[in-house]
Design a protein around this motif. Structure first.
Motif, short mmCIF file in Angstrom:
data_model
loop_
_atom_site.label_atom_id
_atom_site.label_comp_id
_atom_site.label_asym_id
_atom_site.label_seq_id
_atom_site.Cartn_x
_atom_site.Cartn_y
_atom_site.Cartn_z
N ALA A 88 0.82 -1.21 0.00
CA ALA A 88 0.00 0.00 0.00
C ALA A 88 0.85 1.26 0.00
CB ALA A 88 -0.93 -0.01 1.21
N GLY A 89 2.14 1.10 -0.18
CA GLY A 89 3.05 2.24 -0.23
C GLY A 89 3.66 2.54 1.12
N HIS A 90 4.82 3.13 1.08
CA HIS A 90 5.56 3.45 2.31
C HIS A 90 4.79 4.42 3.19
CE1 HIS A 90 9.43 3.72 4.50
NE2 HIS A 90 8.97 4.92 4.84
N TYR A 91 3.97 5.23 2.58
CA TYR A 91 3.27 6.31 3.28
C TYR A 91 2.08 5.83 4.11
CZ TYR A 91 1.65 11.14 3.83
OH TYR A 91 1.27 12.35 4.32
N LEU A 92 1.81 4.55 4.13
CA LEU A 92 0.65 3.98 4.82
C LEU A 92 0.56 4.41 6.29
CD1 LEU A 92 -1.74 1.96 4.61
CD2 LEU A 92 -0.15 0.20 5.33
N GLU A 93 1.70 4.58 6.93
CA GLU A 93 1.67 4.90 8.36
C GLU A 93 1.05 6.26 8.67
OE1 GLU A 93 6.00 5.89 7.15
OE2 GLU A 93 4.63 4.26 6.77
N VAL A 94 0.84 7.11 7.65
CA VAL A 94 0.20 8.40 7.89
C VAL A 94 -1.19 8.22 8.51
CG1 VAL A 94 -0.90 8.68 5.62
CG2 VAL A 94 -0.20 10.69 6.92
N LEU A 95 -1.80 7.09 8.27
CA LEU A 95 -3.13 6.82 8.81
C LEU A 95 -3.11 6.67 10.33
CD1 LEU A 95 -4.23 4.22 6.15
CD2 LEU A 95 -4.76 6.66 6.21
N MET A 96 -1.95 6.48 10.90
CA MET A 96 -1.82 6.22 12.34
C MET A 96 -1.46 7.45 13.16
SD MET A 96 -2.39 2.96 12.30
CE MET A 96 -1.79 2.29 13.81
N THR A 97 -1.15 8.58 12.54
CA THR A 97 -0.59 9.70 13.29
C THR A 97 -1.54 10.22 14.37
OG1 THR A 97 -1.30 11.24 11.57
CG2 THR A 97 0.97 10.48 11.47
N SER A 98 -2.79 10.41 14.05
CA SER A 98 -3.73 10.94 15.06
C SER A 98 -3.94 9.95 16.19
CB SER A 98 -5.07 11.29 14.41
OG SER A 98 -4.91 12.34 13.51
N VAL A 105 0.64 15.86 23.15
CA VAL A 105 1.18 15.51 21.83
C VAL A 105 0.27 16.07 20.75
CG1 VAL A 105 1.74 13.59 20.30
CG2 VAL A 105 2.13 13.36 22.75
N THR A 106 0.86 16.57 19.70
CA THR A 106 0.11 17.03 18.54
C THR A 106 0.60 16.26 17.33
OG1 THR A 106 -0.08 19.25 19.47
CG2 THR A 106 -0.46 19.02 17.11
N ALA A 107 -0.32 15.64 16.61
CA ALA A 107 0.05 14.90 15.40
C ALA A 107 0.44 15.89 14.31
CB ALA A 107 -1.11 14.05 14.94
N SER A 108 1.52 15.60 13.62
CA SER A 108 1.99 16.47 12.54
C SER A 108 1.00 16.46 11.39
CB SER A 108 3.35 15.97 12.04
OG SER A 108 3.75 16.73 10.92
N LYS A 109 0.84 17.58 10.77
CA LYS A 109 0.00 17.72 9.58
C LYS A 109 0.87 17.82 8.32
CE LYS A 109 -3.92 18.36 11.88
NZ LYS A 109 -4.24 17.24 12.67
N VAL A 110 2.19 17.73 8.50
CA VAL A 110 3.12 17.85 7.39
C VAL A 110 3.11 16.57 6.56
CG1 VAL A 110 5.55 18.15 6.76
CG2 VAL A 110 4.59 19.43 8.69
N SER A 111 2.91 16.69 5.27
CA SER A 111 2.94 15.54 4.39
C SER A 111 4.39 15.27 3.97
CB SER A 111 2.10 15.78 3.14
OG SER A 111 2.26 14.70 2.23
N THR A 112 4.82 14.05 4.17
CA THR A 112 6.16 13.64 3.75
C THR A 112 6.08 12.69 2.55
OG1 THR A 112 6.18 11.81 5.33
CG2 THR A 112 7.14 13.92 6.05
N ASN A 113 4.91 12.62 1.91
CA ASN A 113 4.73 11.74 0.77
C ASN A 113 5.29 12.42 -0.49
OD1 ASN A 113 3.92 9.94 -1.16
ND2 ASN A 113 1.74 10.06 -0.70
N PRO A 114 6.37 11.88 -1.07
CA PRO A 114 6.94 12.51 -2.26
C PRO A 114 6.16 12.21 -3.53
CG PRO A 114 8.19 10.57 -1.70
CD PRO A 114 7.16 10.75 -0.61
N PHE A 115 5.16 11.33 -3.47
CA PHE A 115 4.43 10.90 -4.68
C PHE A 115 3.11 11.61 -4.89
CE2 PHE A 115 7.06 7.21 -3.46
CZ PHE A 115 7.86 7.18 -4.60
N GLU A 116 2.87 12.72 -4.22
CA GLU A 116 1.61 13.42 -4.37
C GLU A 116 1.51 14.13 -5.70
OE1 GLU A 116 -0.28 15.00 -0.67
OE2 GLU A 116 1.82 14.99 -0.07
#
Length: 118
Positions: free
Chosen positions: A83-93, A107-118
């Protein structure tokens, strides 16, 4: 769409795509077994493949699966969803809430996207 125990690998792939909005990169379909147990490892998790299937997983959902890893998995009878390396973004919150609740640390979940494939 809801995934039910006893559904197929194809049903799980469609559910992941519909719920996450992320396009599944690749699917290694080793067989048509019914999916009852899924192992999920964010990032590049193929080094945990044997452990996941030894624990009873019917499918491993991870990212960054290389060609030879996929080939070996299929030969071993292992279903894999890349499902792509970026799958863990679903877990931040959820992870931020867990840390806040369990450790009583704000703790505050980051809103910064680190996905280079957008």
């Amino acid at each position: 769409m809801k995934f039910n125990y006893g559904d197929t690998l194809d049903s799980l792939v469609h559910l992941i795509e519909n719920k996450t909005g992320l396009k599944t990169v690749n699917v290694v379909k080793a067989d048509d077994r019914i999916i009852n147990t899924a192992a999920v490892i964010g990032g590049a998790g193929m080094s945990y493949r044997e452990a996941a299937f030894n624990k009873g997983a019917d499918v491993l959902i991870t990212g960054d699966v290389k060609y030879h890893e996929a080939y070996d998995a299929k030969a071993a009878g292992h279903n894999i969803i890349d499902a792509g390396h970026y799958l863990e973004v679903l877990m931040t919150s959820g992870l931020a809430e867990l840390i806040d609740d369990e450790l009583d640390v704000p703790v505050t979940a980051s809103k910064v996207s680190t996905n280079p494939f957008e």
